[in-house]
Each structure stands twice: as structure tokens, then as C-alpha cells.
Design a protein around this motif. Structure first.
Motif, PDB file in Angstrom:
ATOM      1  N   GLY A   1     -19.748 -31.718  64.186  1.00  0.00           N
ATOM      2  CA  GLY A   1     -19.572 -32.198  63.055  1.00  0.00           C
ATOM      3  C   GLY A   1     -18.676 -33.512  62.882  1.00  0.00           C
ATOM      4  O   GLY A   1     -18.408 -33.646  61.660  1.00  0.00           O
ATOM      5  N   ILE A   2     -18.049 -34.167  63.695  1.00  0.00           N
ATOM      6  CA  ILE A   2     -17.223 -35.142  63.791  1.00  0.00           C
ATOM      7  C   ILE A   2     -17.712 -36.381  63.232  1.00  0.00           C
ATOM      8  O   ILE A   2     -17.556 -37.225  62.434  1.00  0.00           O
ATOM      9  CB  ILE A   2     -16.450 -35.484  64.908  1.00  0.00           C
ATOM     10  N   LEU A   3     -19.082 -36.662  63.959  1.00  0.00           N
ATOM     11  CA  LEU A   3     -19.958 -37.922  63.962  1.00  0.00           C
ATOM     12  C   LEU A   3     -21.204 -37.735  63.172  1.00  0.00           C
ATOM     13  O   LEU A   3     -21.756 -36.463  63.464  1.00  0.00           O
ATOM     14  CB  LEU A   3     -19.878 -38.880  64.945  1.00  0.00           C
ATOM     15  N   VAL A   4     -21.825 -38.443  62.725  1.00  0.00           N
ATOM     16  CA  VAL A   4     -23.151 -38.447  62.401  1.00  0.00           C
ATOM     17  C   VAL A   4     -24.041 -39.181  63.178  1.00  0.00           C
ATOM     18  O   VAL A   4     -23.578 -40.138  63.900  1.00  0.00           O
ATOM     19  CB  VAL A   4     -23.647 -39.185  60.805  1.00  0.00           C
ATOM     20  N   LYS A   5     -25.201 -38.621  63.582  1.00  0.00           N
ATOM     21  CA  LYS A   5     -26.258 -39.209  64.748  1.00  0.00           C
ATOM     22  C   LYS A   5     -26.749 -40.779  63.977  1.00  0.00           C
ATOM     23  O   LYS A   5     -27.774 -40.650  63.874  1.00  0.00           O
ATOM     24  CB  LYS A   5     -27.340 -38.243  65.009  1.00  0.00           C
ATOM     25  N   GLU A   6     -25.860 -41.726  64.399  1.00  0.00           N
ATOM     26  CA  GLU A   6     -26.322 -43.107  63.841  1.00  0.00           C
ATOM     27  C   GLU A   6     -25.917 -43.939  65.168  1.00  0.00           C
ATOM     28  O   GLU A   6     -24.829 -43.770  65.296  1.00  0.00           O
ATOM     29  CB  GLU A   6     -25.918 -43.390  62.574  1.00  0.00           C
ATOM     30  N   GLU A   7     -26.811 -44.960  65.350  1.00  0.00           N
ATOM     31  CA  GLU A   7     -26.334 -45.860  66.567  1.00  0.00           C
ATOM     32  C   GLU A   7     -24.865 -46.620  66.039  1.00  0.00           C
ATOM     33  O   GLU A   7     -24.127 -46.952  66.844  1.00  0.00           O
ATOM     34  CB  GLU A   7     -27.391 -47.062  66.642  1.00  0.00           C
ATOM     35  N   ARG A   8     -24.606 -46.712  64.878  1.00  0.00           N
ATOM     36  CA  ARG A   8     -23.323 -47.411  64.417  1.00  0.00           C
ATOM     37  C   ARG A   8     -22.240 -46.452  64.847  1.00  0.00           C
ATOM     38  O   ARG A   8     -21.155 -47.167  65.177  1.00  0.00           O
ATOM     39  CB  ARG A   8     -23.388 -47.514  63.068  1.00  0.00           C
TER      40      ARG A   8
END
Length: 300
Positions: free
Chosen positions: A52-59
């Protein structure tokens, strides 16, 4: 002028608060998977998504690459904790002198190993679509003598022929190949292309051989069971694909992948045959050391 990129070590790097928090989360991931280090950056990224630390986006992946680059340059993250697999090395072998050569002979005798698949009813191989995961798989497969290869995408034509030649060299013993690849159009077609091409080469180079391919990871069941991050199938990829979502092999937690490989290997091998071979191996190792004038009891 564009901002100049960092070069060399950066001991004075002072990350802002958000980056310090991200690095703390990365360190928790590295501490959690110490037995599977080094991890690839994409594995770390997927684990941070699961946490839950990052979202699944290439950026966010690109941002993580930049942060971890500076973290390694500054000494905040050990270089050995992450694996890039972008370099190909060809270094010559040499010795410092006779003493160094004798030490190398000693090490070779101390590390004497037999083919730990000898006598087994089936010969096993593991193929990984991602080169960065080869060493993690080898840590599990190596002690039982199972080789690990990188699939090299769709372009590994010599590698696929080499697999058929290995089957030919092994005679009539069946070969079982465990495959680790992404669950998407590319990964599914890589699996089928690998199986079809190796089988076709083997029909000529190893007639009568039996080679079977089994998807070790990733499967739809594993995606559900481990709640792996997913993305929709690429609309631009027109190849047939029965899945409703996709994920990469590196999304599978490293300890889960290790357990899958370990279970697949142990279930296919005869433990009594392996135990007898290991006893023979130890006996022959001791004889080699004794022949070199080394007491096996004191050898480390």
C-alpha cells in the motif's frame, strides 16, 4: 539548461521527507526478504504496491528507479541488495602465482559435486522469462542440481535448440521444464512458443525424447491466492489470451516463488536416490582432499 544527472557516489544526498519515507518502506521490504536478496527493482516495486506504499502506475516505477539509484550512490541502500542484470562480463582467468593456484585447486576439491540429478527418474530444468530472477531460483534449485535458464523472450532461438540438444545428450530419460513467466499475452505466448519450438527441435535432435513443460508461475490461481497487483490486458496486443487481467512474474513475493520452485523440485525427485548420491559425493570429496594432503576434518 536541463538539470545535470548525478554521477559517481553521492554521499551528501539529502532526500526530502517523502523520499525518506519511501526508502524506509524499501528497507522494510529488504529486511523481510533477506534470504532472497538481491531483488530486482521491479520486485521491490510490486512489494511496495502490495504494502500500500505505491500505486501501480509506470510513473511510480520510474520514480522508484531514480530514488534507488540515488540511495545506492549515497550508501543508504547496499549495492548488493538490488539486482540490475544489465551488464555482460567476459573476464580472463588468472592466478597471482603458484600459491594462489594451489588455493584454487583446494577450493575446487572442497567444492566437489556430482550431478545431483544423476539416477533420478526425470531430469528437471527451470526457465525464467526474467533474467533478474535466475539467481533467486538458482538458490533453491542449485542444491538439488537443477539448472535455471533465462528464456530471453521470443528471441532465444539458440537457447531453445540447446534445450533439445540437452535432451538428446540425456538419452531416453524424460525431461520436465518448469517455466516462470508473466501472466499476459506475451508471457502466455512465450510459454507456448518455448514448448512448441523445443519439441520441434527435439523431434529431430532427440527422437523419442519426452519433454514436458509446466507453468510454475504466474497462474490465475496464484494471482487470486496472493492478491497480486494486476492490470487489464493490452488492447493493442491482438494475440489470444483467456485471462481477464495481467501481472508480471516479479509481482509474486520472492519467498512464495522460492517455495513454489522447492516444492516442484522435491515432488519430482526421489529423495532416496539423492541421499545415496550425496553420501557418495561426500566420500569422494574427502578422498580428493586427502590426496592433496588436506585433512577433510579440518577443511572449512
Amino acid at each position: 539548461m536541463p538539470q545535470r544527472r548525478a554521477r559517481g557516489y553521492q554521499p551528501g544526498w539529502t532526500p526530502r521527507t517523502s523520499r525518506r519515507e519511501l526508502l524506509a518502506a524499501v528497507q522494510r521490504v529488504l529486511d523481510r526478504y533477506t534470504e532472497q536478496l538481491p531483488l530486482t527493482i521491479r520486485q521491490v516495486w510490486y512489494l511496495l504496491i502490495s504494502d500500500g506504499i505505491l500505486v501501480k502506475e509506470e510513473r511510480t516505477y520510474k520514480g522508484l528507479v531514480d530514488v534507488l539509484g540515488m540511495a545506492r550512490r549515497s550508501g543508504r541502500i547496499p549495492w548488493e541488495a538490488l539486482r540490475d542484470d544489465t551488464a555482460i562480463n567476459a573476464e580472463p582467468d588468472f592466478y597471482d602465482g603458484p600459491a594462489d593456484f594451489r588455493a584454487a585447486v583446494h577450493r575446487a576439491a572442497a567444492g566437489y559435486r556430482l550431478d545431483r540429478q544423476a539416477g533420478q527418474p526425470v531430469r528437471l530444468e527451470i526457465w525464467s522469462e526474467t533474467a533478474g530472477m535466475v539467481n533467486q531460483l538458482r538458490a533453491v534449485a542449485g542444491p538439488r542440481g537443477v539448472p535455471v535458464y533465462s528464456g530471453s523472450g521470443f528471441n532465444g532461438l539458440p537457447a531453445k535448440r540447446a534445450a533439445a540438444l540437452r535432451a538428446a545428450a540425456d538419452g531416453t530419460r524424460p525431461v520436465r521444464v518448469f517455466v516462470v513467466s508473466d501472466w499476459d499475452q506475451s508471457g502466455v505466448h512465450l510459454f507456448s512458443a518455448l514448448a512448441e519450438d523445443v519439441t520441434a527441435f527435439a523431434a529431430v535432435d532427440a527422437p523419442g525424447s519426452r519433454i514436458t513443460f509446466e507453468r510454475l508461475a504466474v497462474t490465475e490461481q496464484q494471482i487470486t491466492e496472493h492478491r497480486l497487483p494486476t492490470a487489464p490486458p493490452k488492447a493493442s496486443d491482438r494475440r489470444s489470451f483467456t485471462g481477464t487481467s495481467t501481472t508480471q512474474a516479479e509481482a509474486l513475493p520472492p519467498d512464495v516463488l522460492a517455495a513454489l520452485a522447492r516444492d516442484a523440485i522435491t515432488s519430482a525427485q526421489d529423495p532416496d536416490i539423492l541421499e545415496a548420491l550425496l553420501e557418495r559425493e561426500e566420500h569422494e570429496r574427502r578422498a580428493l582432499l586427502a590426496g592433496l594432503g588436506i585433512d577433510p576434518a579440518t577443511d572449512s
